[in-house]
Design a protein around this motif. Structure first.
Motif, PDB file in Angstrom:
ATOM      1  N   MET A 105       0.842  -1.175   0.000  1.00  0.00           N
ATOM      2  CA  MET A 105       0.000   0.000   0.000  1.00  0.00           C
ATOM      3  C   MET A 105       0.885   1.236   0.000  1.00  0.00           C
ATOM      4  N   ALA A 106       0.602   2.120  -0.892  1.00  0.00           N
ATOM      5  CA  ALA A 106       1.394   3.337  -1.016  1.00  0.00           C
ATOM      6  C   ALA A 106       0.987   4.339   0.057  1.00  0.00           C
ATOM      7  N   PHE A 107       1.929   5.168   0.419  1.00  0.00           N
ATOM      8  CA  PHE A 107       1.695   6.204   1.425  1.00  0.00           C
ATOM      9  C   PHE A 107       1.243   7.459   0.688  1.00  0.00           C
ATOM     10  N   THR A 108      -0.084   7.613   0.565  1.00  0.00           N
ATOM     11  CA  THR A 108      -0.633   8.721  -0.204  1.00  0.00           C
ATOM     12  C   THR A 108      -1.482   9.611   0.692  1.00  0.00           C
ATOM     13  N   LEU A 109      -1.911  10.722   0.117  1.00  0.00           N
ATOM     14  CA  LEU A 109      -2.785  11.635   0.839  1.00  0.00           C
ATOM     15  C   LEU A 109      -4.117  10.963   1.136  1.00  0.00           C
ATOM     16  N   TYR A 110      -4.622  10.169   0.199  1.00  0.00           N
ATOM     17  CA  TYR A 110      -5.876   9.458   0.428  1.00  0.00           C
ATOM     18  C   TYR A 110      -5.745   8.474   1.586  1.00  0.00           C
ATOM     19  N   ALA A 111      -4.613   7.815   1.711  1.00  0.00           N
ATOM     20  CA  ALA A 111      -4.399   6.889   2.825  1.00  0.00           C
ATOM     21  C   ALA A 111      -4.391   7.637   4.156  1.00  0.00           C
ATOM     22  N   LEU A 112      -3.812   8.837   4.192  1.00  0.00           N
ATOM     23  CA  LEU A 112      -3.824   9.635   5.420  1.00  0.00           C
ATOM     24  C   LEU A 112      -5.237  10.092   5.772  1.00  0.00           C
ATOM     25  N   GLN A 143      -8.017   8.582   4.887  1.00  0.00           N
ATOM     26  CA  GLN A 143      -8.744   7.388   5.302  1.00  0.00           C
ATOM     27  C   GLN A 143      -8.373   6.988   6.730  1.00  0.00           C
ATOM     28  N   THR A 144      -7.125   7.148   7.106  1.00  0.00           N
ATOM     29  CA  THR A 144      -6.699   6.868   8.472  1.00  0.00           C
ATOM     30  C   THR A 144      -7.376   7.804   9.458  1.00  0.00           C
TER      31      THR A 144
END
Length: 82
Positions: free
Chosen positions: A1-8, A10-11
Motif C-alpha cells: 500500500m502506497a503512502f498517499t494523501l488518500y491513505a492519510l 482514510q486513516t
C-alpha cells in the motif's frame, strides 16, 4: 500500500469513527473514563484525562452526521476506483 494523501485521509476517518463509536457506559466506565471521573473543581486546571473525555464527547456529538456523509463518500470512492 502506497503512502498517499488518500491513505492519510482514510486513516483520519477511521480514527474518528473509532472515537465516535465509544460508548460511555459500556466501555469507558469500565476502564475508569466514565462521565463522573472527568469532573474537576471550580478553578482547577483540567487534566489530560478530562480533556480527552471532553474531546471524545465532542466528537460523538458534533461529528455524528458529517461522519455518515464522509463514510458514504469513501465507500463510493473505494467501489469506483478500488
Amino acid at each position: 500500500m502506497a503512502f498517499t494523501l488518500y491513505a492519510l485521509i482514510q486513516t483520519a476517518i477511521l480514527f474518528t469513527n473509532a472515537v465516535a463509536v465509544l460508548h460511555e457506559e459500556r466501555f469507558l466506565s469500565k476502564i475508569g473514563w466514565g462521565a463522573e471521573q472527568g469532573i474537576g473543581g471550580f478553578g482547577d486546571e483540567p487534566g489530560i484525562k478530562a480533556q480527552l473525555l471532553n474531546l471524545i464527547r465532542s466528537v460523538r456529538t458534533v461529528m455524528r452526521v458529517p461522519l455518515i456523509a464522509v463514510n458514504s463518500v469513501c465507500i463510493v470512492l473505494l467501489l469506483l476506483f478500488g
